[in-house]
Design an enzyme around this catalytic site. Structure first.
Site, PDB file in Angstrom:
ATOM      1  N   LYS A  42       0.613  -1.363  -0.021  1.00  0.00           N
ATOM      2  CA  LYS A  42       0.093  -0.041   0.327  1.00  0.00           C
ATOM      3  C   LYS A  42       0.816   1.598  -0.211  1.00  0.00           C
ATOM      4  O   LYS A  42       0.496   2.072  -0.063  1.00  0.00           O
ATOM      5  CB  LYS A  42      -0.688   0.246   1.758  1.00  0.00           C
ATOM      6  CG  LYS A  42      -1.430  -1.227   0.959  1.00  0.00           C
ATOM      7  CD  LYS A  42      -2.529  -0.883   2.959  1.00  0.00           C
ATOM      8  CE  LYS A  42      -3.518  -2.312   2.971  1.00  0.00           C
ATOM      9  NZ  LYS A  42      -3.617  -2.203   4.448  1.00  0.00           N
ATOM     10  N   GLY A  43       2.506   1.129   0.707  1.00  0.00           N
ATOM     11  CA  GLY A  43       2.956   2.134   0.780  1.00  0.00           C
ATOM     12  C   GLY A  43       3.107   3.239  -0.787  1.00  0.00           C
ATOM     13  O   GLY A  43       3.625   4.056  -0.587  1.00  0.00           O
ATOM     14  N   GLU A  98       8.233   2.412  -6.159  1.00  0.00           N
ATOM     15  CA  GLU A  98       7.552   2.018  -5.260  1.00  0.00           C
ATOM     16  C   GLU A  98       8.231   2.865  -3.999  1.00  0.00           C
ATOM     17  O   GLU A  98       8.581   4.519  -3.653  1.00  0.00           O
ATOM     18  CB  GLU A  98       8.876   0.737  -4.671  1.00  0.00           C
ATOM     19  CG  GLU A  98       9.377  -0.062  -2.768  1.00  0.00           C
ATOM     20  CD  GLU A  98       7.397  -0.480  -2.448  1.00  0.00           C
ATOM     21  OE1 GLU A  98       6.557   0.248  -2.664  1.00  0.00           O
ATOM     22  OE2 GLU A  98       7.991  -1.764  -1.935  1.00  0.00           O
ATOM     23  N   ASP A  99       7.273   2.585  -2.225  1.00  0.00           N
ATOM     24  CA  ASP A  99       8.130   3.881  -1.765  1.00  0.00           C
ATOM     25  C   ASP A  99       8.900   4.300  -1.204  1.00  0.00           C
ATOM     26  O   ASP A  99      10.084   5.097  -1.310  1.00  0.00           O
ATOM     27  CB  ASP A  99       6.584   3.671  -0.203  1.00  0.00           C
ATOM     28  CG  ASP A  99       7.253   2.447   0.180  1.00  0.00           C
ATOM     29  OD1 ASP A  99       7.629   1.535   0.045  1.00  0.00           O
ATOM     30  OD2 ASP A  99       6.173   2.337   1.150  1.00  0.00           O
ATOM     31  N   ASP A 102      15.296  -0.503   0.616  1.00  0.00           N
ATOM     32  CA  ASP A 102      15.612  -1.007   2.149  1.00  0.00           C
ATOM     33  C   ASP A 102      17.079  -2.022   2.208  1.00  0.00           C
ATOM     34  O   ASP A 102      17.970  -1.908   0.859  1.00  0.00           O
ATOM     35  CB  ASP A 102      14.446  -1.181   3.256  1.00  0.00           C
ATOM     36  CG  ASP A 102      15.080  -1.037   4.405  1.00  0.00           C
ATOM     37  OD1 ASP A 102      16.259  -0.734   4.683  1.00  0.00           O
ATOM     38  OD2 ASP A 102      14.321  -1.650   5.293  1.00  0.00           O
ATOM     39  N   LYS A 130      17.017   3.806   0.814  1.00  0.00           N
ATOM     40  CA  LYS A 130      17.963   3.315   1.987  1.00  0.00           C
ATOM     41  C   LYS A 130      18.990   2.804   2.164  1.00  0.00           C
ATOM     42  O   LYS A 130      18.913   1.773   2.545  1.00  0.00           O
ATOM     43  CB  LYS A 130      16.795   3.243   3.429  1.00  0.00           C
ATOM     44  CG  LYS A 130      17.167   3.314   4.966  1.00  0.00           C
ATOM     45  CD  LYS A 130      16.377   3.294   5.740  1.00  0.00           C
ATOM     46  CE  LYS A 130      15.029   3.065   6.141  1.00  0.00           C
ATOM     47  NZ  LYS A 130      14.702   2.086   7.068  1.00  0.00           N
ATOM     48  N   PHE A 151      13.853   4.767  10.884  1.00  0.00           N
ATOM     49  CA  PHE A 151      12.714   3.426  10.115  1.00  0.00           C
ATOM     50  C   PHE A 151      11.574   4.988  10.137  1.00  0.00           C
ATOM     51  O   PHE A 151      11.825   5.982  11.354  1.00  0.00           O
ATOM     52  CB  PHE A 151      12.051   2.949  11.563  1.00  0.00           C
ATOM     53  CG  PHE A 151      11.316   2.284  11.165  1.00  0.00           C
ATOM     54  CD1 PHE A 151      11.269   1.005  10.316  1.00  0.00           C
ATOM     55  CD2 PHE A 151       9.974   2.847  10.991  1.00  0.00           C
ATOM     56  CE1 PHE A 151      10.280   0.046   9.667  1.00  0.00           C
ATOM     57  CE2 PHE A 151       8.609   2.654  10.842  1.00  0.00           C
ATOM     58  CZ  PHE A 151       8.267   1.101   9.867  1.00  0.00           C
ATOM     59  N   VAL A 152      11.138   5.548   8.672  1.00  0.00           N
ATOM     60  CA  VAL A 152      10.281   6.385   8.627  1.00  0.00           C
ATOM     61  C   VAL A 152       8.909   6.380   7.699  1.00  0.00           C
ATOM     62  O   VAL A 152       8.896   5.241   7.987  1.00  0.00           O
ATOM     63  CB  VAL A 152      11.386   7.689   7.422  1.00  0.00           C
ATOM     64  CG1 VAL A 152      12.340   8.044   8.100  1.00  0.00           C
ATOM     65  CG2 VAL A 152      10.661   6.469   6.499  1.00  0.00           C
ATOM     66  N   ASP A 158       4.362   3.342   7.023  1.00  0.00           N
ATOM     67  CA  ASP A 158       3.194   3.053   8.010  1.00  0.00           C
ATOM     68  C   ASP A 158       4.292   2.216   9.217  1.00  0.00           C
ATOM     69  O   ASP A 158       5.767   2.111   8.823  1.00  0.00           O
ATOM     70  CB  ASP A 158       2.425   1.720   7.920  1.00  0.00           C
ATOM     71  CG  ASP A 158       2.785   0.472   7.157  1.00  0.00           C
ATOM     72  OD1 ASP A 158       3.829   1.012   6.635  1.00  0.00           O
ATOM     73  OD2 ASP A 158       2.409  -0.043   7.890  1.00  0.00           O
ATOM     74  N   ARG A 164       0.433   6.370   7.733  1.00  0.00           N
ATOM     75  CA  ARG A 164       0.477   6.406   6.209  1.00  0.00           C
ATOM     76  C   ARG A 164      -0.013   7.977   5.522  1.00  0.00           C
ATOM     77  O   ARG A 164       0.194   8.937   4.478  1.00  0.00           O
ATOM     78  CB  ARG A 164      -0.172   5.257   5.763  1.00  0.00           C
ATOM     79  CG  ARG A 164      -0.092   3.978   5.536  1.00  0.00           C
ATOM     80  CD  ARG A 164      -0.375   3.414   5.142  1.00  0.00           C
ATOM     81  NE  ARG A 164      -0.400   1.341   4.681  1.00  0.00           N
ATOM     82  CZ  ARG A 164       0.564   1.219   4.476  1.00  0.00           C
ATOM     83  NH1 ARG A 164       1.856   1.015   4.037  1.00  0.00           N
ATOM     84  NH2 ARG A 164       0.989  -0.211   4.882  1.00  0.00           N
TER      85      ARG A 164
HETATM   86  P1  IMP Z   1      12.846  -3.913   1.852  1.00  0.00           P
HETATM   87  O1  IMP Z   1      12.648  -5.343   1.090  1.00  0.00           O
HETATM   88  O2  IMP Z   1      13.985  -4.472   2.667  1.00  0.00           O
HETATM   89  O3  IMP Z   1      13.558  -3.528  -0.071  1.00  0.00           O
HETATM   90  O4  IMP Z   1      11.475  -3.721   1.903  1.00  0.00           O
HETATM   91  C1  IMP Z   1      11.175  -3.215   1.473  1.00  0.00           C
HETATM   92  C2  IMP Z   1       9.995  -2.809   2.277  1.00  0.00           C
HETATM   93  O5  IMP Z   1      10.501  -2.570   3.815  1.00  0.00           O
HETATM   94  C3  IMP Z   1       8.547  -1.309   1.877  1.00  0.00           C
HETATM   95  O6  IMP Z   1       8.392  -1.330   0.549  1.00  0.00           O
HETATM   96  C4  IMP Z   1       8.412  -1.571   3.046  1.00  0.00           C
HETATM   97  O7  IMP Z   1       7.420  -1.534   3.158  1.00  0.00           O
HETATM   98  C5  IMP Z   1       8.959  -1.443   4.082  1.00  0.00           C
HETATM   99  N1  IMP Z   1      10.068  -0.475   5.154  1.00  0.00           N
HETATM  100  C6  IMP Z   1      11.110  -0.431   4.932  1.00  0.00           C
HETATM  101  N2  IMP Z   1      11.782   0.578   5.947  1.00  0.00           N
HETATM  102  C7  IMP Z   1      10.842   1.127   6.230  1.00  0.00           C
HETATM  103  C8  IMP Z   1      10.406   2.568   6.793  1.00  0.00           C
HETATM  104  O8  IMP Z   1      11.491   3.246   6.949  1.00  0.00           O
HETATM  105  N3  IMP Z   1       9.579   2.620   7.250  1.00  0.00           N
HETATM  106  C9  IMP Z   1       8.385   2.061   7.085  1.00  0.00           C
HETATM  107  N4  IMP Z   1       8.344   1.138   5.639  1.00  0.00           N
HETATM  108  C10 IMP Z   1       9.721   0.936   5.328  1.00  0.00           C
HETATM  109 MG    MG Z   2       5.742  -1.269   0.924  1.00  0.00          MG
END
Ligand code: IMP
Ligand code: MG
Length: 174
Positions: A42-43, A98-99, A102, A130, A151-152, A158, A164
Site C-alpha cells: 500500500k506504501g 515503490e515507496d 531498504d 536507504k 525508520f520513517v 506506515d 500513512r
Molecule cells: P526491503 O525488501 O527491505 O527493501 O523492504 C521494503 C519494504 O519495507 C518497503 O516496501 C516498506 O514497506 C518497508 N520499509 C522499509 N523501511 C521502512 C521504513 O523506514 N518505514 C516504513 N516502511 C519501511
Molecule cells: Mg511497501
C-alpha cells in the site's frame, strides 16, 4: 505534531518540489511513448498518485500487492503476492513505483516477476532510498531522496499500518 513523530525528515514542500523534478525527468526520458505504471500497495499509493498527475506523457496504471513472509519487521526476501496485476505488462513500457528501497529484497523480487512477464522495458522509481541497509544489489532508475538508516513514516509509509496519511516523512519516536 503527532506524538509518535520525533522529527520531520522531509517536509511536504520538499516532497512536492522533488516530485515535480522527477516527473519532468521521467516525462523527458519517455518522450513520444506511453508508460504503464505498476505501484506497490500500500506504501506507494500516495507517492504514485502525486507523481503520475505531474507526468506529461500518456499513462495507464496498475497495482501489485505484496507482503514479506516472516516474523520480523525485516524483509525475508520471500515475497508473497497478495494482489496480482489486473492487466498484462507484455510489450509495455513499465514504470515500477515503490515507496522505499531498504534491503532491496522486495523490489528485486517484484522486478524479476515483472521481467518474467516480458515488458517492452522496465524502470523503477522509488521515493526513498536507504542504501545502508542493502542486502542485494537492485537497479533503481529514479530516486526521490536518499535517507539515513532511520525508520520513517508518513506519505504512504506506515508503522504497524498507521501514520500513512501524514503529509510529510517523519522519523518515528521509539
Ligand atoms: P526491503 O525488501 O527491505 O527493501 O523492504 C521494503 C519494504 O519495507 C518497503 O516496501 C516498506 O514497506 C518497508 N520499509 C522499509 N523501511 C521502512 C521504513 O523506514 N518505514 C516504513 N516502511 C519501511
Ligand atoms: Mg511497501
Amino acid at each position: 505534531m503527532i506524538n509518535a513523530i520525533a522529527s520531520v525528515l522531509i517536509s511536504e514542500e520538499e516532497i512536492e518540489k522533488r516530485i515535480n523534478e522527477l516527473a519532468k525527468e521521467i516525462s523527458q526520458d519517455y518522450q513520444g511513448q506511453s508508460i504503464h505504471t505498476v505501484s506497490v500497495l500500500k506504501g506507494a499509493t500516495i507517492f504514485s498518485s502525486d507523481l503520475i498527475r505531474k507526468l506529461e506523457i500518456p499513462v495507464t496504471i496498475d497495482f501489485i500487492g505484496v507482503s514479506s513472509y516472516g516474523q520480523s519487521t525485516e524483509s525475508s526476501g520471500i515475497v508473497r503476492i497478495i494482489k496480482d496485476l489486473d492487466e498484462t505488462v507484455e510489450e509495455k513500457h513499465v514504470l515500477l513505483i515503490e515507496d522505499i528501497v531498504d534491503t532491496g529484497l522486495t523490489l528485486k523480487y517484484i522486478q524479476e516477476l515483472l521481467m518474467s512477464r516480458k515488458p517492452k522495458s522496465l524502470k523503477t522509481c522509488v521515493l526513498l532510498n536507504k542504501p545502508d541497509r542493502r542486502k542485494v544489489e537492485v537497479k533503481v532508475d529514479y530516486v526521490g531522496f536518499t535517507i539515513p538508516n532511520e525508520f520513517v513514516v508518513g506519505y504512504g509509509l506506515d508503522f504497524d499500518g498507521k501514520l500513512r496519511n501524514l503529509p510529510f516523512i517523519g522519523i518515528i519516536r521509539i
